[in-house]
Enzyme design. Structure first.
Site, PDB file in Angstrom:
ATOM      1  N   HIS A 216      65.653  29.773  53.531  1.00 19.16           N
ATOM      2  CA  HIS A 216      65.172  30.867  52.685  1.00 19.16           C
ATOM      3  C   HIS A 216      65.492  32.177  53.396  1.00 19.16           C
ATOM      4  CE1 HIS A 216      61.936  28.461  50.282  1.00 19.16           C
ATOM      5  NE2 HIS A 216      63.039  27.748  50.475  1.00 19.16           N
TER       6      HIS A 216
ATOM      7  N   CYS B 195      57.339  30.004  53.752  1.00 12.24           N
ATOM      8  CA  CYS B 195      57.734  31.265  54.393  1.00 12.24           C
ATOM      9  C   CYS B 195      56.523  32.047  54.885  1.00 12.24           C
ATOM     10  CB  CYS B 195      58.580  32.093  53.438  1.00 12.24           C
ATOM     11  SG  CYS B 195      60.208  31.372  53.126  1.00 12.24           S
TER      12      CYS B 195
ATOM     13  N   GLU C 239      63.767  34.785  54.026  1.00  9.66           N
ATOM     14  CA  GLU C 239      62.751  35.243  54.980  1.00  9.66           C
ATOM     15  C   GLU C 239      62.885  34.522  56.320  1.00  9.66           C
ATOM     16  OE1 GLU C 239      60.752  35.226  50.834  1.00  9.66           O
ATOM     17  OE2 GLU C 239      62.184  33.975  51.927  1.00  9.66           O
TER      18      GLU C 239
ATOM     19  N   CYS D 240      57.229  32.203  49.508  1.00  7.41           N
ATOM     20  CA  CYS D 240      56.586  30.932  49.177  1.00  7.41           C
ATOM     21  C   CYS D 240      55.630  30.562  50.315  1.00  7.41           C
ATOM     22  CB  CYS D 240      57.633  29.840  48.960  1.00  7.41           C
ATOM     23  SG  CYS D 240      58.490  29.337  50.467  1.00  7.41           S
TER      24      CYS D 240
END
Length: 141
Positions: free
Chosen positions: A55, A88, A57, A85
């Site tokens: 992801h 993260c 992040e 999410c």
């Protein structure tokens, strides 16, 4: 707020970059709010890397930690295209990032499409290495 507008532009560029690569279009930037300098930027690469952790992040946090040669990102902020999410969020907490901005609300933060995973503690009476590790760390400080 002017500096934040500049970071938003970079997040948008990173998100467009992901879309061009047929990735989920989410970009992120980590910056130092006191100096206004960018520490790291990234976009989602989950599909191309075949990595569920890729992801934006998390990739951004990895880049920032590597660049600064440290595990914690105290005092830094993160801005992301989409609200992080749950996975993260936990990594953000672990990295000690205090402030997170996002442009759009995440309508699926718990990834409801994934079946529930069952966790069960196994009865185990042997040594706890985690306990030993932190006991050694405290003794050496």
């Amino acid at each position: 707020m002017n500096k934040l507008a500049n970071f938003i532009k970079i997040v948008l560029r990173q998100s467009h970059k992901a879309l061009e690569k047929r990735e989920i279009p989410v970009g992120s930037v980590i910056f130092d709010p006191t100096t206004g300098k960018i520490v790291a930027k990234a976009h989602n690469r989950e599909l191309s890397l075949k990595d569920p952790f890729a992801h934006s992040e998390i990739l951004c946090i990895r880049k920032a930690c590597k660049k600064l040669n440290q595990k914690r990102l105290d005092g830094l902020s993160l801005i992301s295209y989409l609200e992080p999410c749950d996975m993260c969020r936990e990594v953000i907490k672990s990295a000690r990032i205090k402030k997170v901005y996002f442009l759009f609300k995440n309508k699926n933060p718990k990834r409801k499409t994934v079946a529930k995973t069952q966790y069960k503690k196994v009865l185990f009476e042997e040594e706890n290495l985690i306990k030993e590790f932190f006991k050694m760390r405290r003794a050496n400080n």
